[in-house]
Design an enzyme around this catalytic site. Sequence first.
Site, short mmCIF file in Angstrom:
data_model
loop_
_atom_site.label_atom_id
_atom_site.label_comp_id
_atom_site.label_asym_id
_atom_site.label_seq_id
_atom_site.Cartn_x
_atom_site.Cartn_y
_atom_site.Cartn_z
N GLU A 131 0.79 -1.22 0.00
CA GLU A 131 0.00 0.00 0.00
C GLU A 131 0.82 1.28 0.00
O GLU A 131 0.40 2.29 -0.55
CB GLU A 131 -0.94 0.00 1.22
CG GLU A 131 -2.02 -1.05 1.18
CD GLU A 131 -2.99 -0.82 0.04
OE1 GLU A 131 -3.43 0.32 -0.16
OE2 GLU A 131 -3.30 -1.80 -0.68
N SER A 398 -52.56 -33.07 10.21
CA SER A 398 -52.57 -34.16 11.19
C SER A 398 -51.47 -34.05 12.23
O SER A 398 -51.49 -34.77 13.23
CB SER A 398 -52.47 -35.50 10.47
OG SER A 398 -53.59 -35.71 9.64
#
Length: 653
Positions: A131, A398
């Site tokens: 960088e 059910s």
Amino acid sequence: MTRTTAAGRRAAKPPGAGSRSGKAKRSTAAGRPRRGRPPAARSLAGRVLRAGLLWSAVAGLWALVAVAGVLAWQAYRLPDIGDLDRYTRAGAVRLAGADGRMFASFGPIYGDPLTVDQLPKHLVQAVIATEDRRFYDHPGVDPIGLARAAWTNLMAGRVVQGGSTLTQQLAKNVFLTPDRSIERKIQELLLAFWLERTFGKDEILSIYLNRVYFGAGAYGVDAAARKYFGIPATRLDLSQSALLAGLLKAPSRYNPAVDPERAGRRTSVVLANMVDAGYIDQATARAAAARPIAIAGPAGRGSGPRYFADWVYDSLPDFIGRPSGDVEVATTLDPGLQAIAERAVDEGLAAARHGAGLQAALVALDPATGAVRAMVGGRSYGDSQFNRAVQARRQPGSAFKPVVYLAALEAGWAPSDPVDDAPIRIAGWAPENIDGKFDGRITLAQALARSRNAATVRLQEAVGRGRVRALADRLGLSGPLPDGPSLALGTAEANPLEIAGVYAAFANGGRAVFPFGVSAVRDRDGRALYERSGSGLPSVVSARSAAALTDMLAATIASGTGKAARLDRPAAGKTGTTQDYRDAWFAGYTADLVAVVWVGRDDAGAMDKVTGGGLPADVWKRFMAAAHKGWPARPLPGLRRSPAEPVETAGTR
């Protein structure tokens, strides 16, 4: 004789006389070199030059004044930079599973603040080499770097390299907006000079590494290390450090969880930069580049836990209100069971004969406490964030019937008592069985195992709808319950989480549970904001009745409509299918775990004869079989013998 003077002679000459001599003179005059400008011309040029210099000086002075004015104005408009600690961020929420590891987060995540001295040396070197290689030499702005970047971009014909220093990046990230304008660039330069004057180089680098964005919601190198690798930044190795340094250029583009190949190439570039900068040798770089990228943190996990994470995050206001600062939430999620649940749903739907367009939900919880261990809210969180496990209210069919039979047991009925499975008509409504047949006089155990509609409705009418409704309410079904006889067949809407809570009461001996996902909430300093201290809910049915129902539901799996869900250990459960095959369920439990599976369509459209004993039972078995691997087989609660004798059945309702 008239005497002619010289003047007269000159005057007397005809116009053409002496023309040769005249031409020669003119020619001589024309060819003679010029010795300089006339004094008047020289004087004019000097005045123009002096005036030009004067006005140039005036224009330069005004330009300086204008530049100074612009700088002063931009300096005046700078944000308050007197206290860097004031530039905090919104509170973040981090969710940790039962194993203590973070699996999801909301808002920007910041790790522990670390200094350069606390970080691995190779991490700092990787960042500087990639960088800002002249970071320790420039005063905040690097003219040499700018010139090099400009030349590189010119040769490439496009922007391939930036000239911003780490100090400039820090100024932009902390104080300024990301918009690209001349005004913002001027402010960035001024702030860079202020930072260099106020802080030392190591301080600037530490602040930068603690605040810069690494993707996946992680701000700061410590948060990134935990997000991607599940470790603090102090333990990063060379290849991990190079990967994180490579993310700074474009965090989303080089995210290793999204595109590991691209992230690997970027990591190799960073390692090459470190070689070029003299930090490591070529052999070390090759060895680090050859190491496989292993994403062990939450960034590498599937999207399945996001359904559970959303549910927990939405419930936080009930415990602590909306958090104003960072909070850590300890949840009940078991990452291993969650992965198994996601796989069971994916594989089950993929293997289904007509699985296209179907959705599924799965909830698993601890029957003793109600702690939710796994949750799948759909087949793809990326495609739909709608959580069907908690947001979809559908008829359980059910799967509700056990409530009717439990109410009968509480009222004094026994599993061996007879009930007529024969045609019945109530106010013009006549329920039928799925196979269109009736079994006549059968026991309660047989009626539940075979999921006979007519027998169940007749039993409800004998027990009393009010008793059934009251029990359903005590078990935790919060939605409105119909008054009519269809209540027995599961026409009251519920979500899978609620059904799981109901079956947990069956499994734990009759105690009501409240399904929950939050165990504790703490602030960033570890202070408890909330801690769970037990459910405190009483028994809603007797242990004897719960054990009797469990025995009946075990027979349902052993030889009833739930045969497809049989395991290698004692288990109990019930199928559920609604009218026109709109919903299909399987809900069941062992001594250790309750799980509920729902399958259907989001538009509530009819499925191609998908019943609870089919696809949902298959998904349930896939999950439960894998979840119980390595666990000792234990008898079902209240039972110290084998389940009820096999019962002949019809259909897979």
